[in-house]
Design an enzyme around this catalytic site. Structure first.
Site, PDB file in Angstrom:
ATOM      1  N   CYS A 318       0.827  -1.209   0.000  1.00  0.00           N
ATOM      2  CA  CYS A 318       0.000   0.000   0.000  1.00  0.00           C
ATOM      3  C   CYS A 318       0.861   1.260   0.000  1.00  0.00           C
ATOM      4  O   CYS A 318       0.343   2.362   0.146  1.00  0.00           O
ATOM      5  CB  CYS A 318      -0.948   0.006   1.197  1.00  0.00           C
ATOM      6  SG  CYS A 318      -0.111  -0.067   2.802  1.00  0.00           S
ATOM      7  N   GLU A 352      -2.026   1.195  -4.562  1.00  0.00           N
ATOM      8  CA  GLU A 352      -1.721  -0.184  -4.151  1.00  0.00           C
ATOM      9  C   GLU A 352      -0.992  -0.892  -5.286  1.00  0.00           C
ATOM     10  O   GLU A 352      -1.359  -0.731  -6.462  1.00  0.00           O
ATOM     11  CB  GLU A 352      -3.013  -0.922  -3.827  1.00  0.00           C
ATOM     12  CG  GLU A 352      -2.830  -2.153  -2.986  1.00  0.00           C
ATOM     13  CD  GLU A 352      -3.179  -1.914  -1.515  1.00  0.00           C
ATOM     14  OE1 GLU A 352      -3.173  -2.894  -0.758  1.00  0.00           O
ATOM     15  OE2 GLU A 352      -3.455  -0.761  -1.141  1.00  0.00           O
TER      16      GLU A 352
END
Length: 362
Positions: A318, A352
């Protein structure tokens, strides 16, 4: 306050992709990077709002960074359609009841693609029987489970979780998502990540080691590609949810251990024994693949060194910046076979990434 304009969605994604290429300019990426865009509106399944009391009324509100005075929110276009509907209903209910509104300072929504929802009301006061009666009536009227929280107090009127159904590769997976536990905020992108991970590990075989397994979000899907899975997670809430989700999906080749990544690395390297592993024969596993989904800080040095021993590394990140630093080291033993981008957080700088690395031949 940021204005959400879906007409600008592709532009903001293109800008993030441009920044990504700049960030990874010294990392040998595959010629093709797979990109998974989000829906431009109503993609977020959970949200938390401050409650602002003004002129005898309660409003949903948020604060700009560095600003004390909040701005009032009447709609939340990035939130799920269900969140927006519940915001309208809950505003009316709260303002019609002094019992529900008194010293209410925050509201959390947790929703699912399958239409389930949970509302948590947070207070700066002790919740009593009068509040519980009013909350039970509220729950009955809006048809959604409600939880009340205050300092050292949690009142669950019906349940503290929602039930989700995710569709991955023509199969439906059932998940219990507990209030207070981590869940992927963008459910459609989550389905993309699960399908991508399943596809990219389809030829890995052997056994899988998964660190940071959470509520078993990836575990339930990836288990079919491996003989056995050993998964670790430090959060008690997440371990309970993962166990329930494995059972709901009839998965019986997974063992979950509640311990940190750092401790597990020491156990696997034989640095010291751990009581939580005394019933597990680590040497019986034939690990071919390690799956990593760490927090924004990325992997610690011990975990990086552990990962370098595996034939295959599946890494969901992330934070592209910490991913880049980890890949610099992992590149000494592995090559990047596949790289994907998942726009989990549209209209923000967050992105992401998914990476599959294969061990290079000496």
């Amino acid at each position: 306050m940021q204005t959400i304009n879906p007409d600008n969605y592709q532009q903001q994604l293109d800008e993030k992709l441009k920044e990504l290429h700049t960030t990874f300019r010294d990392i040998p990426l595959p010629a093709k990077i797979e990109v998974y865009p989000s829906e431009p509106l109503h993609f977020r399944m959970r949200a938390e709002f401050r409650i602002w009391h003004e002129n005898g009324r309660a409003h949903f509100a948020m604060n700009e960074p560095g600003q004390k005075t909040p701005y009032i929110i009447t709609e939340f276009p990035i939130g799920s359609v269900l969140i927006n509907r519940l915001m309208t209903s809950l505003t009316i209910e709260i303002n019609a009841s002094s019992i529900l509104s008194r010293r209410l300072f925050s509201v959390e929504f947790l929703t699912t693609l399958s239409g389930d929802a949970l509302i948590t009301l947070l207070y700066h006061r002790k919740l009593d029987d009068e509040w519980q009666s009013a909350a039970e009536a509220l729950q009955q009227r809006i048809g959604v489970a409600v939880i009340g929280r205050s300092r050292k107090q949690k009142i669950i009127l019906e349940r503290d979780y929602v039930s989700e159904r995710l569709h991955v590769d023509h199969k439906v997976y059932q998940y219990q998502q507990v209030e207070g536990g981590f869940t992927q905020p963008n459910a459609n992108i989550n389905q993309n990540m699960l399908a991508w991970s399943l596809d990219k590990t389809s030829d890995c075989s052997g056994d899988l080691l998964e660190l940071y397994c959470g509520n078993g979000n990836f575990t339930c899907v990836l288990a079919q590609n491996f003989n056995r899975v050993l998964a670790t997670e430090i959060s008690k809430i997440s371990v309970r949810s993962a166990t329930a989700n494995l059972y709901s999906n009839s998965i019986d080749n997974v063992t979950i251990v509640r311990m940190s990544s750092e401790d597990f690395c020491q156990a696997l390297d034989g640095v010291r024994p751990f009581r939580r592993l005394q019933h597990i024969d680590l040497h019986s596993y034939r690990f071919s693949t390690i799956f990593l989904d760490p927090p924004r800080a990325g992997l610690d040095s011990l975990t990086v060194q552990l990962a370098m021993k595996f034939d295959n590394i599946l890494y969901i990140s992330c934070n592209p910046l910490t991913l880049r630093e980890n890949l610099k080291v992992l590149g000494n033993s592995h090559r990047i076979e596949h790289f994907a981008v998942f726009d989990q957080f549209p209209y923000t700088h967050h992105l992401e990434c998914g990476v599959l690395l294969k061990k290079t031949s000496l």
